[in-house]
Design an enzyme around this catalytic site. Structure first.
Site, short mmCIF file in Angstrom:
data_model
loop_
_atom_site.label_atom_id
_atom_site.label_comp_id
_atom_site.label_asym_id
_atom_site.label_seq_id
_atom_site.Cartn_x
_atom_site.Cartn_y
_atom_site.Cartn_z
N SER A 193 46.99 55.89 86.72
CA SER A 193 45.71 56.98 87.04
C SER A 193 46.30 57.00 89.12
O SER A 193 46.95 56.06 89.62
CB SER A 193 44.30 55.32 87.08
N HIS A 215 44.42 58.14 83.53
CA HIS A 215 45.34 57.93 83.20
C HIS A 215 45.17 57.50 81.81
O HIS A 215 45.69 55.74 81.75
CB HIS A 215 46.87 58.50 83.89
N VAL A 262 43.82 51.00 87.48
CA VAL A 262 44.31 49.65 86.83
C VAL A 262 44.99 48.86 88.19
O VAL A 262 45.62 49.17 88.78
CB VAL A 262 44.99 49.33 85.38
N ASN A 438 47.91 52.51 91.00
CA ASN A 438 47.94 51.64 90.00
C ASN A 438 49.29 50.78 90.76
O ASN A 438 50.03 49.74 90.33
CB ASN A 438 48.41 52.07 89.07
N GLU A 649 47.21 63.25 82.38
CA GLU A 649 45.72 63.96 82.98
C GLU A 649 44.81 63.88 81.31
O GLU A 649 45.25 64.95 80.78
CB GLU A 649 46.18 65.20 82.97
#
Length: 712
Positions: A193, A215, A262, A438, A649
């Site tokens: 992401s 993502h 994350v 991330n 995406e």
């Protein structure tokens, strides 16, 4: 760092505005139409987004549960059956191993305990959400797989169990990792992401801007996102969440917003056991396993049920599992005494000031994820959030592996968790922005604020920093003031930082070659614009060369660069070619691979990279994050002449906290998976053009774009 201090007049004005706003919100009745139902109404817009207007807080939750089943019944009902640990009972032996995992970890019994520990109001909310799901399925069974109806009725405990499974036993303690399988592709590929929060002094109009851009895999399942707009007394919350959750994880209201990526914080440990006799070795003694008898029902091909009995062993660490290679391990998961994850997310969305938001996140009930935040007052924050046990020693690599389970030196205390104050965070930095993709916390803004030496080494490694993360920082860094259009343009970038770092040296090396294939390849790459647009020619060739250069499908390794990444120069390294002659050989090899896979080395990127769902089939754009592309699409290998998105995406929202608020966004694969829906591919056209739609956040906007209305 501390929040910026506005002038006295501005502070007073803001304070007065918030006092009035909060008071009005508390008393406000949502903008319900005259013909609305007893509890509320749902206005479905022309993209299949539910705008839910409830008379009470519980009514809003009811409408949210109803909406999720109307949009994704076949996925969400299956997930709820799985969360009970009864999937094999409902649908057959293919789910037996999964059920055994759930039962061995006491997921559903713990959900009962967690449910009982909720506040009375939130328990009502969970019950209402469950009731909305149940009644939607029973009222509208059309399009629902009949085998899923046996999961009904859904209860508040089921809602908690699904959330517990997702957070604690997929994100935190993933079955594949514990049992020794390869990790899921979205956890180690470093192509997840994106998040930005830009302070007012870095924007042309003087307003905070926030990007939420998670993502996850495109395949329908527990990672599928759902867009919704919740309205009720004191409630006006827009965003997206994973289906089945009763709260919005990527959210904004009129005053603030937040998103997740994350992170590296480890909330679980897998211990390698030393078995001896009927027990295991611990601190020089042989301790007996604690054994409990369990059972599950497994549906047979003829429809009958077979009772399968098994035993679960426990050590001082936790439940015991046998890995596929025969290694005996025990699992310990942090935060199993913290039942407030869902309530914390709700509190975050209900906040209207930075102080209120901090009060929510200081609970440390959400077990994982970076949190990136921005608000109307001008505050931004990056928080490396999670339920992290305190360790005596060891770095992240040590705790990610099989940890020796024969000594109390590695046995962490479930009650000794790092506090909010101890977690890495950046608030209102000098650079005027925070970001995360991330990566580790250390370059969450520029100039850099955090120093890894100030934190335990098990929080995160020093590096290396991914190229996507470097692209993210470079997009936000500097003194230039950005307009909202600038912000959007930087989000949609498909330029490759890896190409900038590597192609000059590769093309220089190719000039000295007499090999005609290398010459052809060099000609194509020299004319390539280094973007991954649908019409880009040379992008496919660069991908194939990059795989040979890095040695893996997702370009994770940086070992082939001449200058390795360093925290002392984090935005200019790695760079160059460590072995130029080998890189040239790999280029020649890539020519053959590209021609074999795609027909030619200069085929247009979008001819094979497709956004194809149902009857909609469009040229794709977007690339792998590890090539330094910010607008990420992780493509599956080519099959039947096309390759489709595996990951990337999904949900995007970009917000400027102006008056009125501006919001643009996209749900790439649409907001419904029900048979016959027009909303499973209706946003692919925008995705293919790199465009975003206006998010309709006011009743006036919603009324102008209503597709249908449901009263409840």
């Amino acid at each position: 760092m501390h929040p910026a201090r506005p002038s006295c007049l501005r502070r007073c004005a803001l304070a007065l505005r918030h006092v009035l706003a909060i008071g009005l919100l508390a008393l406000a009745t949502p903008a319900l139409a005259a013909g609305a139902g007893e509890h509320g109404e749902i206005l479905w817009d022309t993209y299949g987004v539910p705008h839910i207007y409830g008379r009470t807080e519980a009514d809003v939750f009811y409408g949210f549960g109803w909406s999720q089943v109307r949009s994704h019944a076949n996925i969400v009902l299956h997930l709820y059956g799985e969360a009970r640990g009864r999937a094999a009972e409902y649908w057959g032996a293919q789910y037996a191993d999964q059920d055994r995992w759930m039962i061995s970890n006491d997921v559903y019994p713990r959900a009962r305990i967690w449910y009982d520990q909720q506040t009375p109001q939130f328990k009502q909310d969970l019950d209402a959400f469950a009731r909305g799901m149940t009644e939607a399925a029973r009222t509208h069974p059309e399009g629902i797989d009949p085998s899923l109806m046996q999961v009904l009725p859904i209860t508040g405990v089921d809602v908690v169990a699904h959330a517990e499974r997702l957070m604690n036993y997929i994100y935190i303690a993933n079955e594949k990792n514990v049992l020794g399988d390869a990790p899921p592709p979205d956890t180690k590929g470093r192509d997840g992401s994106n998040a930005w929060a830009l302070m007012p002094r870095r924007t042309k109009d003087g307003h905070t801007m926030l990007l939420a851009n998670p993502h996850l895999p495109w395949a329908p399942g527990f990672f599928t996102y759902y867009e919704a707009h919740l309205n009720g007394p004191g409630i006006d919350l827009y965003g997206a969440t994973q289906i089945g959750l009763p709260i919005i994880r990527f959210a904004f209201n009129n005053d603030l917003g937040f998103t997740n990526t994350v992170n590296t914080l480890l909330g679980s440990t897998t211990y390698k056991l030393t078995a001896k006799g009927d027990g295991y070795v611990f601190d020089g003694k042989v301790l007996p396993f604690k054994v409990t008898d369990r059972q599950m029902q497994v549906r047979q091909p003829d429809g009958s049920l077979k009772t399968v009995r098994f035993q679960v062993k426990h050590t001082v660490h936790g439940p015991v599992f046998e890995r596929h290679d025969g290694t005996l391990v025990a699992l310990r998961v942090a935060g199993l005494d913290r039942p407030g994850m869902l309530k914390q997310y709700w509190d975050m969305g209900m906040a209207h000031t930075f102080k209120q938001f901090l009060a929510a996140v200081e609970q440390v009930q959400v077990p994982k994820f970076n949190i990136v935040y921005g608000d109307r007052e001008g505050n931004v924050m990056y928080l490396d959030n999670g339920i992290l046990p305190r360790h005596k020693s060891g770095d992240l690599a040590f705790w990610e592996g099989l940890v020796p389970g024969d000594t109390s030196d590695t046995l962490w205390d479930e009650a000794d968790i790092h506090t909010f104050r101890e977690l890495p965070k950046v608030i209102n930095p000098a650079g005027g922005f925070v970001q995360n993709t991330n990566d580790t916390p250390w370059v969450s803004t520029w100039p850099r604020v955090l120093d890894p030496k100030d934190y335990p080494s098990y929080i995160a490694p020093v590096g290396p920093m991914s190229l996507r993360s470097q692209t993210s920082v470079l997009s936000m860094a500097g003194d230039k003031k950005l307009s909202f259009d600038d912000f959007i343009a930087r989000k949609r970038s498909v330029h490759s930082l890896a190409a900038d770092r590597l192609l000059p040296a590769l093309l220089a090396q190719a000039k000295g070659s007499s090999d005609p294939e290398i010459a052809r390849a060099a000609d194509v790459l020299s004319r390539w614009d280094r973007n991954f647009e649908a019409g880009s020619r040379g992008a496919l060739l660069f991908e194939e060369w990059g795989r040979l250069f890095t040695g893996d499908y997702k370009f994770t390794s940086q070992q082939g660069y001449r200058t390795p990444w360093t925290l002392d120069d984090p935005l200019a390294t790695p760079n160059g070619l460590k072995h130029p002659a080998l890189a040239l050989q790999q280029l020649k090899q890539a020519v053959g691979i590209t021609e074999q896979r795609y027909g030619s080395i200069d085929r247009a990127y979008g001819e094979v990279s497709r956004f194809h769902i149902g009857e909609v089939d469009l040229p794709g754009r977007g690339g792998f994050g590890n090539l330094g592309v910010f607008d990420v699409i992780t493509w599956d290998p080519i099959k039947d002449g096309e390759r489709l998105p595996q990951h990337g995406e999904t949900w995007v929202s970009m917000v400027e906290f102006s008056t009125p608020l501006k919001a643009r966004g996209l749900m790439s694969y649409g907001n419904s998976t029900m048979p016959g829906t027009p909303h499973n591919n209706d946003q692919l056209g925008l995705l293919a053009k790199g465009e975003y739609r206006t998010l309709w956040t006011t009743r006036e906007q919603v009324d102008a774009h209503v597709e249908s209305i449901e009263h409840y």
